[in-house]
Design an enzyme around this catalytic site. Sequence first.
Site, PDB file in Angstrom:
ATOM      1  N   GLY A 176       0.626  -1.112   0.002  1.00 54.86           N
ATOM      2  CA  GLY A 176      -0.048  -0.198  -0.074  1.00 54.86           C
ATOM      3  C   GLY A 176       0.991   1.287   0.078  1.00 54.86           C
TER       4      GLY A 176
ATOM      5  N   SER B 261       1.427   3.545  -2.535  1.00 53.56           N
ATOM      6  CA  SER B 261       1.301   4.634  -3.482  1.00 53.56           C
ATOM      7  C   SER B 261       0.614   5.718  -2.826  1.00 53.56           C
ATOM      8  CB  SER B 261       0.444   3.827  -4.590  1.00 53.56           C
ATOM      9  OG  SER B 261      -0.761   3.536  -3.856  1.00 53.56           O
ATOM     10  N   ARG B 262      -0.025   5.774  -1.653  1.00 53.50           N
ATOM     11  CA  ARG B 262      -0.649   6.846  -1.322  1.00 53.50           C
ATOM     12  C   ARG B 262      -0.628   6.679   0.383  1.00 53.50           C
ATOM     13  NH1 ARG B 262      -7.108   6.064  -2.173  1.00 53.50           N
ATOM     14  NH2 ARG B 262      -6.344   6.499  -4.432  1.00 53.50           N
TER      15      ARG B 262
ATOM     16  N   ASN C 185       1.441  -2.562   5.437  1.00 56.21           N
ATOM     17  CA  ASN C 185       0.697  -1.153   5.732  1.00 56.21           C
ATOM     18  C   ASN C 185      -0.755  -1.299   4.876  1.00 56.21           C
ATOM     19  OD1 ASN C 185       0.223   1.705   5.830  1.00 56.21           O
ATOM     20  ND2 ASN C 185       0.306   1.518   3.659  1.00 56.21           N
TER      21      ASN C 185
ATOM     22  N   SER D 275      -3.026   0.136  14.470  1.00 58.16           N
ATOM     23  CA  SER D 275      -3.634   1.347  14.760  1.00 58.16           C
ATOM     24  C   SER D 275      -3.890   1.476  16.320  1.00 58.16           C
ATOM     25  CB  SER D 275      -5.255   1.170  14.395  1.00 58.16           C
ATOM     26  OG  SER D 275      -6.034   2.315  14.479  1.00 58.16           O
TER      27      SER D 275
ATOM     28  N   TYR E  72     -12.535  -4.146  12.525  1.00 56.83           N
ATOM     29  CA  TYR E  72     -11.379  -3.401  12.368  1.00 56.83           C
ATOM     30  C   TYR E  72     -10.436  -3.287  13.658  1.00 56.83           C
ATOM     31  CZ  TYR E  72      -7.919  -0.044  10.920  1.00 56.83           C
ATOM     32  OH  TYR E  72      -6.797   0.892  10.545  1.00 56.83           O
TER      33      TYR E  72
ATOM     34  N   LYS F 176      -6.920  -5.487  14.438  1.00 60.62           N
ATOM     35  CA  LYS F 176      -5.755  -4.432  14.732  1.00 60.62           C
ATOM     36  C   LYS F 176      -5.287  -5.159  16.365  1.00 60.62           C
ATOM     37  CE  LYS F 176      -5.062  -2.291  11.250  1.00 60.62           C
ATOM     38  NZ  LYS F 176      -4.066  -2.507  10.178  1.00 60.62           N
TER      39      LYS F 176
END
Length: 295
Positions: free
Chosen positions: A9, A11-12, A88, A141, A154, A158
């Site tokens: 991940g 690219s951003r 990531n 997170s 989520y 985590k």
Amino acid sequence: MNKKALVTGGSRGIGKGVALALAAEGYDVAISYFSKEEEAKEVSKYISEKFGRECYYFQASLDKPGAGHELFDKAVEALGGLDLLVNNAGQTICEPIYSITEENLDHLINLDFKSFIMLMRDASKYMIDHNIRGSIINITSSRGERAYPECGIYCGLKAALNHAVQAFALDVSSYGIRINNVAPGATRVRTKEELFAMEKGESSDYFWKDEFADKSKPIGSDFWDELGEAIPLGRSGLPEDIANAVVFLSSDKASYITGITLRVDGGLIIPGMPEGFAGQGGLAAGGWGRPQLIK
């Protein structure tokens, strides 16, 4: 010889920040992207021109069986080795318990948990086989420590990674391999320029406001501006804040650190304050105690 890193991940958002920071430290980097090849290409070009490092990019749908293993093999072949894995890539889908779909449950388990573990498996095996005293870092997170409405899956995944990393670190410690987590709090994953360029937000884009669709005026205050005012250190996080923690944990300066989850959140969860989502409960609605309408 240059060190080599794979950042999923990359690219951003946070992943991009990590890839740039590692390149600045002299790493050659391989990154994965999900759908927007042009973003990955821009990161690769920037790293090459700014830092003189190699940056390879590969499409990977990491929620699919075998996709992580395929990505790993391609990245190692392109880089010619591996010293650091940064897990990531992930996604947040917000659903209350009474609305959870099996499709979203499977997707989040596969992307946010299973892909992390399988890539850790491949990286640790490679490092052991090649006698590399490498490092593995997972982006988890602060939500792994604090619960929020509509975030049970989520948050739970985590939290599972935060616990599992301790056992995994013990598995590989005798080989000189270190495994750690970095746990961001509210971190700006889209610049205002990126928000302005978006036509609409997807279901996982908790930061999106419908008013952003009006392109006749620039974006003023956004989710991270509003939340930042309530964070103890006075702002939301930036990708480079998380990247700095990754650079430290992967360096020789952290050679005696393994099995930890390093929270990087500006003090967000210390007072137990609600983080909330734009337009939903929490800060936007004055707290969790207000009645919620079941849709």
